[in-house]
Write an enzyme that holds these catalytic residues in place. Structure first.
Site, PDB file in Angstrom:
ATOM      1  N   TRP A   1       0.629  -1.080  -0.277  1.00 41.88           N
ATOM      2  CA  TRP A   1      -0.108  -0.275  -0.444  1.00 41.88           C
ATOM      3  C   TRP A   1       1.084   1.366   0.038  1.00 41.88           C
ATOM      4  O   TRP A   1       0.597   2.220  -1.049  1.00 41.88           O
ATOM      5  CB  TRP A   1      -0.812   0.124   1.082  1.00 41.88           C
ATOM      6  CG  TRP A   1      -2.157  -0.771   0.786  1.00 41.88           C
ATOM      7  CD1 TRP A   1      -2.097  -2.579   1.976  1.00 41.88           C
ATOM      8  CD2 TRP A   1      -2.614  -1.567   0.244  1.00 41.88           C
ATOM      9  NE1 TRP A   1      -2.264  -2.758   1.418  1.00 41.88           N
ATOM     10  CE2 TRP A   1      -3.911  -2.044   0.363  1.00 41.88           C
ATOM     11  CE3 TRP A   1      -3.268  -0.661  -0.789  1.00 41.88           C
ATOM     12  CZ2 TRP A   1      -4.554  -3.040  -1.071  1.00 41.88           C
ATOM     13  CZ3 TRP A   1      -4.271  -1.078  -1.758  1.00 41.88           C
ATOM     14  CH2 TRP A   1      -4.967  -1.956  -1.929  1.00 41.88           C
TER      15      TRP A   1
ATOM     16  N   ASP B   1      -1.947   6.783   6.044  1.00 40.98           N
ATOM     17  CA  ASP B   1      -2.990   5.548   5.353  1.00 40.98           C
ATOM     18  C   ASP B   1      -3.062   4.702   6.632  1.00 40.98           C
ATOM     19  O   ASP B   1      -2.116   4.577   7.209  1.00 40.98           O
ATOM     20  CB  ASP B   1      -2.852   4.600   4.264  1.00 40.98           C
ATOM     21  CG  ASP B   1      -3.020   4.089   3.776  1.00 40.98           C
ATOM     22  OD1 ASP B   1      -4.488   3.645   4.328  1.00 40.98           O
ATOM     23  OD2 ASP B   1      -2.955   3.206   2.607  1.00 40.98           O
TER      24      ASP B   1
ATOM     25  N   LYS C   1     -12.950  -1.679   6.392  1.00 42.15           N
ATOM     26  CA  LYS C   1     -11.740  -2.573   6.562  1.00 42.15           C
ATOM     27  C   LYS C   1     -12.316  -2.689   8.270  1.00 42.15           C
ATOM     28  O   LYS C   1     -12.776  -3.531   8.964  1.00 42.15           O
ATOM     29  CB  LYS C   1     -10.318  -2.354   6.859  1.00 42.15           C
ATOM     30  CG  LYS C   1      -9.229  -2.780   5.529  1.00 42.15           C
ATOM     31  CD  LYS C   1      -9.921  -2.735   4.568  1.00 42.15           C
ATOM     32  CE  LYS C   1      -9.028  -3.005   3.406  1.00 42.15           C
ATOM     33  NZ  LYS C   1      -8.060  -1.988   2.987  1.00 42.15           N
TER      34      LYS C   1
HETATM   35  C1  LIG Z   1      -7.548  -1.347   1.344  1.00 44.64           C
HETATM   36  C2  LIG Z   1      -6.423  -0.834   1.795  1.00 44.64           C
HETATM   37  C3  LIG Z   1      -6.504  -0.127   0.845  1.00 44.64           C
HETATM   38  C4  LIG Z   1      -6.944   0.318  -0.417  1.00 44.64           C
HETATM   39  O1  LIG Z   1      -8.151   0.741  -0.288  1.00 44.64           O
HETATM   40  P1  LIG Z   1      -9.483   1.095  -0.694  1.00 44.64           P
HETATM   41  O2  LIG Z   1     -10.704   1.445  -0.536  1.00 44.64           O
HETATM   42  O3  LIG Z   1      -9.647   0.018  -2.278  1.00 44.64           O
HETATM   43  O4  LIG Z   1      -8.719   1.612  -2.487  1.00 44.64           O
HETATM   44  C5  LIG Z   1      -4.881   0.729   0.969  1.00 44.64           C
HETATM   45  N1  LIG Z   1      -4.725   1.106   2.156  1.00 44.64           N
HETATM   46  C6  LIG Z   1      -4.452   0.251   2.835  1.00 44.64           C
HETATM   47  C7  LIG Z   1      -3.937   0.174   4.289  1.00 44.64           C
HETATM   48  C8  LIG Z   1      -5.523  -1.356   2.167  1.00 44.64           C
HETATM   49  O5  LIG Z   1      -5.845  -1.325   3.627  1.00 44.64           O
END
Ligand SMILES: *Cc1c(COP(=O)(O)O)cnc(C)c1O
Length: 372
Positions: free
Chosen positions: A101, A182, A206
């Site tokens: 990510w 993030d 999540k």
């Molecule tokens: C799932 C995830 C993403 C991507 O998320 P989307 O909502 O599908 O764009 C980005 N960063 C992390 C840490 C994730 O777990």
């Protein structure tokens, strides 16, 4: 009806009582004669839902008043672009790459300006740790420093002590450089000092709710510096001015997130979550480490995630059988990400201690049947 024990990485399981409440008020929300998803986002019913969701999130994370909360779309993936569009301002940004990510965030930012690879922990295509804080030579002129605080695929988490050391070093060596994080896969899993960050973003699917809404928490002084070519919808200033309603927001996803926030408050908030999350993770890692090498997790002990626990079995054939047998036993979502294979148990807030205990029991049983 049976609900399986769900270890899916995302979209992930939601608390059953939240789903029940949504079901109960699905056709007629609080006597308005329509579902909450069937009414105007500017109407009284939805505005109340929207304002309560923000208020509850602010309370859960103790978000200071000089931070705005935005409800947007496009997932965390769009933030990989939206953050540099809004924050770079012709400067460079530093990136710490610790997995898939943060690597995506780094590559995307490079389209909008200068992205500098401050550190990567990639070794032979694998990621097992965060970089040593003492080794980081920040750019004191950087527009921001980007970190993914929980790498969902590799199972690498920046725990509170790491966060403390990183933010202390950053404020000493590069004062004023905001930290951007993030937090998609561990937001609300433990208490958080929002003031350590300039901007925090997370997709909902999540730990927060269904897919479709993404939340950005941004310090006020970082708003209003977007590049002139930034689409109207992506400029944080416009989103603030129109309270995330430049266009129609994902009303149902916001409503569901609000239900999760409200339930989390009832359950004792992030401190209570942290305690149970630690317990769950400890139990699962102990099962892996105590398996005489049958189950293996390669992440450095200090960086092991309390949310996503990837592990391997002796070979791919056994891993496939593990997933299949687990499903038959009512344990779903355990297949590892396609890029790394293996097994991954995601044990987000909505996954109970009982679910992890059941998984651990299954693992012991599977091992005794297949050990060789
Ligand atoms: C799932 C995830 C993403 C991507 O998320 P989307 O909502 O599908 O764009 C980005 N960063 C992390 C840490 C994730 O777990």
């Amino acid at each position: 009806m049976t609900r399986a024990y769900n270890f899916s990485a995302g979209p992930a399981g939601l608390p059953t009582d939240v789903l029940r409440q949504a079901q109960a008020e699905f056709l007629d929300f609080h006597g308005i004669g329509a579902s909450i998803m069937e009414v105007s986002h500017r109407g009284k019913a939805f505005m109340a839902v929207f304002e309560q969701a923000e208020a509850d999130l602010r309370e859960l994370l103790a978000i200071p008043n000089n931070y705005k909360v935005l409800f947007v779309q496009g997932g965390a993936t769009l933030q990989f672009a939206q953050v540099p569009m809004n924050l770079l301002g012709g400067r460079s940004a530093d990136f710490i790459v610790t997995g898939t990510w943060s690597q995506k965030a780094y590559r995307e930012a490079a389209k909008y300006g200068t992205a500098r690879l401050l550190a990567t922990t990639e070794e032979g295509g694998a990621f097992r740790r965060l970089p040593e804080v003492d080794s980081l030579a920040f750019d004191p002129k950087a527009a921001y420093l980007h970190l993914c605080t929980n790498e969902t695929i590799h199972g690498i988490e920046a725990h509170e002590d790491y966060e403390t050391r990183l933010t202390e070093r950053l404020s000493r060596l590069a004062p004023g450089v905001p930290l951007v994080a993030d937090m998609s896969s561990h937001i609300l899993s433990r208490p958080l000092q929002v003031s350590r960050y300039g901007l925090i973003y997370f997709g909902a699917q999540k730990n927060v709710g269904p897919a479709g809404v993404t939340i950005v928490i941004v310090r006020e002084d970082l708003i209003g510096h977007a590049a002139p070519t930034t689409p109207t919808l992506l400029d944080y200033r416009n989103l603030v001015a129109d309270t995330s309603m430049i266009n129609t927001p994902p009303t149902f996803a916001i409503y569901m997130a609000g239900l999760v926030f409200s339930r989390l408050k009832e359950k004792g908030g992030t401190a209570a979550m942290a305690e149970i999350n630690r317990k769950k993770a400890k139990l699962l890692y102990a099962a892996i480490d105590g398996s005489d090498g049958f189950y293996r997790n390669a992440v450095d002990l200090a960086c092991r995630s309390n949310m996503n626990v990837p592990f391997n079995l002796p070979d791919a054939e056994l891993e496939a059988r593990f997933v299949k047998d687990a499903e038959a036993a009512g344990l779903i979502g355990l297949k590892g990400h396609k890029s790394v294979g293996g097994i991954r148990a995601s044990i987000y807030n909505a996954v109970s201690l009982e679910a992890v205990e059941t998984l651990v029991k299954f693992m012991a049983d599977f091992r005794s049947r297949n050990f060789r």
